[in-house]
Design a protein around this motif. Structure first.
Motif, mmCIF file in Angstrom:
data_model
loop_
_atom_site.group_PDB
_atom_site.id
_atom_site.type_symbol
_atom_site.label_atom_id
_atom_site.label_comp_id
_atom_site.label_asym_id
_atom_site.label_seq_id
_atom_site.Cartn_x
_atom_site.Cartn_y
_atom_site.Cartn_z
ATOM 1 N N SER A 206 0.825 -1.209 0.000
ATOM 2 C CA SER A 206 0.000 0.000 0.000
ATOM 3 C C SER A 206 0.860 1.260 0.000
ATOM 4 C CB SER A 206 -0.939 -0.001 1.212
ATOM 5 O OG SER A 206 -0.203 -0.168 2.412
ATOM 6 N N ALA B 63 1.763 1.937 -3.533
ATOM 7 C CA ALA B 63 0.616 2.521 -4.238
ATOM 8 C C ALA B 63 0.516 4.015 -3.944
ATOM 9 C CB ALA B 63 -0.668 1.807 -3.823
ATOM 10 N N LEU B 64 0.751 4.394 -2.692
ATOM 11 C CA LEU B 64 0.712 5.811 -2.330
ATOM 12 C C LEU B 64 1.854 6.563 -3.007
ATOM 13 C CD1 LEU B 64 -0.468 8.149 -0.703
ATOM 14 C CD2 LEU B 64 1.003 7.464 1.210
ATOM 15 N N GLU C 294 3.267 5.890 -5.839
ATOM 16 C CA GLU C 294 2.924 6.062 -7.253
ATOM 17 C C GLU C 294 1.885 7.166 -7.430
ATOM 18 O OE1 GLU C 294 1.675 2.189 -8.412
ATOM 19 O OE2 GLU C 294 3.729 1.431 -8.707
ATOM 20 N N ALA C 295 0.931 7.244 -6.502
ATOM 21 C CA ALA C 295 -0.097 8.281 -6.584
ATOM 22 C C ALA C 295 0.513 9.668 -6.386
ATOM 23 C CB ALA C 295 -1.181 8.021 -5.540
ATOM 24 N N ASN D 233 2.350 10.632 -9.492
ATOM 25 C CA ASN D 233 1.417 11.107 -10.521
ATOM 26 C C ASN D 233 1.057 12.571 -10.291
ATOM 27 O OD1 ASN D 233 1.323 8.658 -11.873
ATOM 28 N ND2 ASN D 233 -0.435 7.901 -10.696
ATOM 29 N N ALA D 234 0.852 12.933 -9.026
ATOM 30 C CA ALA D 234 0.552 14.333 -8.698
ATOM 31 C C ALA D 234 1.735 15.225 -9.057
ATOM 32 C CB ALA D 234 0.212 14.461 -7.217
ATOM 33 N N ILE E 155 -5.957 11.631 -1.592
ATOM 34 C CA ILE E 155 -5.289 10.671 -2.476
ATOM 35 C C ILE E 155 -5.245 9.302 -1.813
ATOM 36 C CG2 ILE E 155 -3.058 10.051 -3.503
ATOM 37 C CD1 ILE E 155 -2.564 13.043 -3.947
ATOM 38 N N ASN E 156 -4.938 9.301 -0.533
ATOM 39 C CA ASN E 156 -4.853 8.056 0.225
ATOM 40 C C ASN E 156 -6.198 7.328 0.264
ATOM 41 O OD1 ASN E 156 -3.756 6.127 2.235
ATOM 42 N ND2 ASN E 156 -5.060 7.241 3.667
ATOM 43 N N GLY F 143 -8.408 7.316 -1.905
ATOM 44 C CA GLY F 143 -8.732 6.775 -3.221
ATOM 45 C C GLY F 143 -7.995 5.490 -3.549
ATOM 46 N N LEU F 144 -7.097 5.061 -2.673
ATOM 47 C CA LEU F 144 -6.352 3.824 -2.905
ATOM 48 C C LEU F 144 -7.203 2.603 -2.553
ATOM 49 C CD1 LEU F 144 -2.909 4.853 -1.337
ATOM 50 C CD2 LEU F 144 -3.601 4.985 -3.742
#
Length: 249
Positions: A30, A33-34, A36-37, A40-41, A57-58, A60-61
């Motif tokens: 996880s 995943a954060l 990578e998010a 992206n930002a 953002i968190n 939305g994971l």
């Protein structure tokens, strides 16, 4: 770059990287995943985002982190050099996704606004700094007031600027300027040992025998200036004399 040079560079990077305690540490999926998010930002040119936005953002994971784990994760990314995050008031409300861009901006602000006064202390007028903030754009983006306040706090956190302690007739005054120790140009007196007479006849000796890295010295000066005044304008590159209530440091 030759293949041999590339291989040497790769080895050096790996050797230096292993010095970090986080190197090779296993982390939850996880967290990746954060990361990578957040990347992206950053790719969308969001270099400074609020903690509230990170929470969104968190959420939305697929597997959101609870707030405690989220802060631990952000501190981990900070230690790895991916972001800048300090769980301290007032810095905890924002996260820097691109440390280099923001550090370059802070350095430009300091260099562009530095002025040396007659007492040799390198100053940045608060009004001048705020005018520069209005002109500053990070990759074409203007800063709102919250970002300005955040960057000012970051500049003080990294000891690029500091608010001096000023007293007049026994009353503490609010300074209209910041001091910038890292831009101090006045040379230390030829004699590295200076004697200063305290108000009660106490005498103190200062020596430059010990070599201190400039960055450490500047940070020490910034910390001290939050509590004590500069004595009689004795503020030099490598030497600062501070005056406390009953003695001189």
């Amino acid at each position: 770059m030759t293949e041999r040079t590339r291989e040497t560079l790769r080895k050096v990077i790996l050797e230096e990287g292993t010095r970090y305690k986080e190197f090779g540490e296993r982390v939850p999926a996880s967290w990746i995943a954060l990361e990578e998010a957040l990347q992206n930002a950053k790719n969308q040119q969001h270099y400074i985002i609020s903690f509230e936005d990170v929470q969104k953002i968190n959420k939305g994971l697929k597997r959101p982190l609870d707030e405690k784990e989220l802060k631990i994760c952000l501190k981990f990314f900070h230690n790895m050099g991916c972001i800048l995050y300090f769980d301290l008031v007032p810095l905890r409300d924002f996260i820097t996704l691109d440390p280099k861009v923001v550090m370059d901006a802070m350095r430009w602000l300091v260099v562009s606004s530095g002025q040396t006064s007659n007492d040799h202390m390198t100053r940045v007028q608060k009004s001048s700094l705020l005018k520069l903030f209005r002109k500053l754009k990070i990759n074409g983006q203007s800063l709102n007031q919250k970002h300005v306040d955040y960057l000012l706090s970051m500049m003080q956190k990294f000891d690029l600027i500091c608010e001096p302690m000023i007293y007049k007739k026994g009353q503490q005054m609010s300074p209209t300027f910041y001091l910038v120790p890292c831009m101090m140009k006045a040379d230390m007196p030829n004699d590295p040992i200076q004697h200063f007479q305290g108000p009660h006849g106490d005498q103190f000796t200062f020596s430059s025998d010990t070599i201190i890295p400039p960055a450490i010295f500047n940070r020490l000066v910034c910390s001290c200036l939050a509590f004590w005044e500069v004595f009689d304008g004795h503020f030099y590159n490598g030497l600062v004399v501070l005056e406390a209530e009953d003695f001189i440091l």
